[in-house]
Design a protein around this motif. Structure first.
Motif, PDB file in Angstrom:
ATOM      1  N   UNK A   1     -23.250  79.076  27.863  1.00 51.76           N
ATOM      2  CA  UNK A   1     -23.842  80.096  28.747  1.00 51.76           C
ATOM      3  C   UNK A   1     -22.738  81.024  29.248  1.00 51.76           C
ATOM      4  N   UNK A   2     -21.619  80.417  29.664  1.00 48.36           N
ATOM      5  CA  UNK A   2     -20.472  81.224  30.105  1.00 48.36           C
ATOM      6  C   UNK A   2     -19.982  82.135  28.994  1.00 48.36           C
ATOM      7  N   UNK A   3     -19.921  81.585  27.774  1.00 47.30           N
ATOM      8  CA  UNK A   3     -19.442  82.369  26.627  1.00 47.30           C
ATOM      9  C   UNK A   3     -20.402  83.506  26.306  1.00 47.30           C
ATOM     10  N   UNK A   4     -21.704  83.225  26.421  1.00 50.73           N
ATOM     11  CA  UNK A   4     -22.705  84.275  26.155  1.00 50.73           C
ATOM     12  C   UNK A   4     -22.529  85.452  27.123  1.00 50.73           C
ATOM     13  N   UNK A   5     -22.371  85.120  28.402  1.00 52.04           N
ATOM     14  CA  UNK A   5     -22.182  86.173  29.412  1.00 52.04           C
ATOM     15  C   UNK A   5     -20.941  87.002  29.130  1.00 52.04           C
ATOM     16  N   UNK A   6     -19.874  86.326  28.731  1.00 52.24           N
ATOM     17  CA  UNK A   6     -18.626  87.040  28.454  1.00 52.24           C
ATOM     18  C   UNK A   6     -18.731  87.842  27.165  1.00 52.24           C
ATOM     19  N   UNK A   7     -19.465  87.310  26.195  1.00 47.90           N
ATOM     20  CA  UNK A   7     -19.636  88.023  24.932  1.00 47.90           C
ATOM     21  C   UNK A   7     -20.381  89.336  25.170  1.00 47.90           C
ATOM     22  N   UNK A   8     -21.407  89.258  26.018  1.00 45.12           N
ATOM     23  CA  UNK A   8     -22.207  90.464  26.276  1.00 45.12           C
ATOM     24  C   UNK A   8     -21.401  91.472  27.102  1.00 45.12           C
ATOM     25  N   UNK A   9     -20.754  90.988  28.150  1.00 44.44           N
ATOM     26  CA  UNK A   9     -20.108  91.916  29.089  1.00 44.44           C
ATOM     27  C   UNK A   9     -18.647  92.199  28.739  1.00 44.44           C
ATOM     28  N   UNK A  10     -18.052  91.373  27.869  1.00 46.76           N
ATOM     29  CA  UNK A  10     -16.652  91.577  27.492  1.00 46.76           C
ATOM     30  C   UNK A  10     -15.683  91.067  28.537  1.00 46.76           C
TER      31      UNK A  10
ATOM     32  N   UNK B   1     -19.686  86.420  37.443  1.00 49.08           N
ATOM     33  CA  UNK B   1     -20.550  87.151  38.385  1.00 49.08           C
ATOM     34  C   UNK B   1     -22.026  86.893  38.047  1.00 49.08           C
ATOM     35  N   UNK B   2     -22.322  86.928  36.748  1.00 51.65           N
ATOM     36  CA  UNK B   2     -23.707  86.791  36.317  1.00 51.65           C
ATOM     37  C   UNK B   2     -24.236  85.373  36.460  1.00 51.65           C
ATOM     38  N   UNK B   3     -23.427  84.413  36.048  1.00 54.83           N
ATOM     39  CA  UNK B   3     -23.980  83.075  35.830  1.00 54.83           C
ATOM     40  C   UNK B   3     -23.456  81.960  36.734  1.00 54.83           C
ATOM     41  N   UNK B   4     -22.462  82.222  37.549  1.00 54.43           N
ATOM     42  CA  UNK B   4     -21.885  81.131  38.347  1.00 54.43           C
ATOM     43  C   UNK B   4     -22.932  80.478  39.246  1.00 54.43           C
ATOM     44  N   UNK B   5     -23.708  81.301  39.931  1.00 55.88           N
ATOM     45  CA  UNK B   5     -24.700  80.736  40.854  1.00 55.88           C
ATOM     46  C   UNK B   5     -25.810  80.025  40.082  1.00 55.88           C
TER      47      UNK B   5
END
Lengths: 63, 524
Positions: free
Chosen positions: B427-436, B443-447
């Motif tokens: 999930x963390x990797x997906x967020x970083x892949x999308x946002x770079x 910011x998106x997924x921590x909570x």
């Protein structure tokens, strides 16, 4: 001898210049959009948004 | 249709990412073109299926530009620094000097593609390690695709505690948990990821034989770096976690190449006469630009009066609250704050100016060379900038319309308590892949990850650690970052080739963290 350029060649020659123009446009337009929105100028904002969409289309075309 | 979670909604939310990935990987489009079409896909899906209106999209685009400028400041300055150093002969000199230090290709690749990138990640931010080190690897004889892939994979493990641990600070701020609680698992998982990162660098550069030869040095150096980062992070000095680990790694690495087993005979290329334009030049003086960068970065980041003096002028914009027709709300607030004079891009720029003047003074750069330097910077910079603008635009539209949240929510509710620790890094990797960005992923997924851990009765620090570790490793695979790397090695427009190579290797590093998180969850 007369040299004629094909469409692809013309596009290739234009590409670097178009990219420079696109970069400037894509950076400046959202700021003008912000100013328009903050100033309540919805019509101008819509026009600028249209230009942003066109610039994205230009980006896809130029590549 | 509403924003509730269903497989249809989830696939729709994924569609802009799929458009970008398929165009780049299958149709071999460049990042800017694929990003442009991905932006259209994101806007269409946001309007037609996620209830995004005109104002939401407009403000999302303005925020995207602000975020992009933050990144572009670094990229343009890094490109300028690289081209100044290249003009002064630094790249050719390193290409000659390193084989002179050790003829062992595996050690050469590890020194630059794993240790130096990790050290630079400690100080620099978005893409700087790849932008600086990929050309050095090309100078050592690796192909541009190999060079970008090595530099990218090599520094992923150092991202969370790099850039003065900005991603980790975000994690603390959002979860409300103290760093002392979050640091142990985050540092442990990233320390574990350090080992496959080094091995993969050796594999990409030197094949399976190189991988075999790298096992012992990677175990030694990787253990040292992992332990140093762990000790720094768990003792409250997380801001220097990756920098300290990188320095320790370089010290051990340079120590190892003095041993007979890793010194090897210098290659013939190293013994050749230097190029005509490099005769009489000193290696150390030609490397001045990078030394100066280190000194300036440390001075600005570690001396509070210097930092506060340079942080007096900042640029940002205020944004109102916006929401979709389905009630997904993005709160009002300040956009990205760009610290004009204390920004990493500004530090790079100061380095450029000072080093250019010195190089000119000592005759390493000839009169009139500035024009060709700027020409090269423009050529690389414009294309990568367009790609980044488009990619960040995609991420911003997805974020503001609730698509990104839905993607993560879908993943988090689809797995059992036992399996979730292995899913969290993805999930963390997906967020970083999308946002770079690791930071944006947090910011998106921590909570969301925190909530999921509490609901599933799992260790919150472990899941949050898995989130940021996955985000760190995923950020180096992101199209926006790949574009940066490609721009410095003449691969602009061919980012798809690098991404095809990177995604498989990225799956190994993220998978390693997933396995480690799974095992740890069984043990605690």
């Amino acid at each position: 001898m007369i040299e004629t350029k094909t469409g692809a060649e013309k596009k290739g020659a234009l590409r670097p210049r178009l990219r420079n123009v696109l970069l400037v446009i894509q950076i400046l337009l959202p700021f003008t959009l912000y100013i328009a929105l903050e100033g309540g100028q919805t019509l101008i904002g819509t026009l600028i948004a249209g230009l942003i969409v066109l610039s994205m289309a230009g980006l896809v075309w130029v590549g | 249709m509403d924003l509730s979670l269903s497989i249809w909604n989830w696939l729709l939310a994924l569609s802009p990412v799929l458009v970008v990935v398929v165009l780049m990987l299958v149709f071999r489009w460049g990042g800017s073109r694929a990003g442009g079409l991905g932006w259209f896909a994101a806007v269409l899906v946001a309007v037609l299926f996620f209830g995004a209106g005109f104002k939401l999209l407009a403000y999302a685009q303005v925020k995207a530009i602000l975020l992009s400028l933050d990144v572009l400041f670094i990229i343009w300055s890094a490109l300028l620094l690289f081209n100044i150093a290249r003009e002064a002969g630094a790249i050719r000199m390193i290409g000659r000097a390193l084989p002179g230090l050790t003829g062992d290709r595996v050690m050469q690749s590890l020194l630059i593609g794993w240790l130096m990138v990790s050290f630079l990640q400690g100080m620099g931010g978005f893409g700087v390690p790849v932008a600086v080190c990929a050309p050095l690897l090309v100078g050592l004889g690796y192909t541009p695709v190999q060079a970008v892939a090595m530099a990218a994979i090599g520094h992923g493990w150092a991202v969370s505690f790099g850039s003065l641990a900005s991603s980790f600070q975000t994690l603390m701020a959002l979860t409300g948990l103290p760093g002392e609680m979050l640091a142990p698992f985050a540092a442990l998982l990233l320390g574990i990821a350090c080992l496959p990162s080094g091995l993969l660098v050796a594999l990409i550069g030197n094949g399976w034989k190189g991988l075999k030869r790298a096992v012992v040095p990677v175990l030694i150096i990787g253990s040292v770096m992992g332990v140093v980062q762990y000790l720094l992070a768990t003792n409250g000095i997380w801001t220097l976690g990756a920098t300290g680990a990188g320095i320790a790694g370089l010290v051990v690495g340079f120590g190892l190449v003095r041993l007979p087993a890793y010194r090897a005979k210098p290659s013939d290329a190293a013994l050749d006469e230097p190029a005509e334009e490099d005769k009489g030049k000193s290696l150390w003086l030609s490397l001045l630009a990078y030394g100066l960068l280190v000194v300036l970065a440390f001075s600005v980041n570690l001396i509070p009066p210097v930092d506060s003096f340079l942080s007096q002028v900042a640029f940002t914009l205020e944004f109102p609250e916006v929401s979709t027709a389905f009630g997904w709300v993005t709160s009002a607030g300040t956009g990205r704050v760009i610290n004009i004079f204390g920004h990493p891009g500004a530090i790079l720029l100061y380095t450029c100016v000072i080093s250019y003047l010195i190089y000119r003074r000592v005759g390493y750069i000839k009169k009139g060379a500035l024009k060709s330097i700027i020409g090269r910077v423009m050529k690389s910079g414009v294309n990568s900038s367009l790609g980044i603008l488009a990619m960040v635009g995609v991420a911003s539209v997805m974020l503001h319309s609730g698509m990104t949240f839905l993607l993560a929510k879908g993943l988090s509710v689809s797995f059992s308590r036992e399996a979730y620790p292995a899913v969290a890094p993805f999930i963390g990797a997906l967020g970083a892949f999308i946002t770079g960005s690791n930071n944006n992923s947090n910011v998106l997924f921590a909570v969301l990850q925190q909530n999921a851990a509490q609901l599933l009765n799992l260790s919150v620090p472990l899941i949050i650690g898995a989130q940021t570790a996955g985000g760190a490793l995923g950020s180096v695979l992101a199209p926006a970052k790949v574009i940066v790397g490609c721009s410095t090695v003449g691969l602009a427009g061919e980012e798809g080739a690098v991404m095809r190579k990177l995604l498989g290797y990225g799956a190994v590093t993220v998978g390693t963290v997933a396995l480690a998180a799974f095992i740890i969850s069984l043990l605690i």
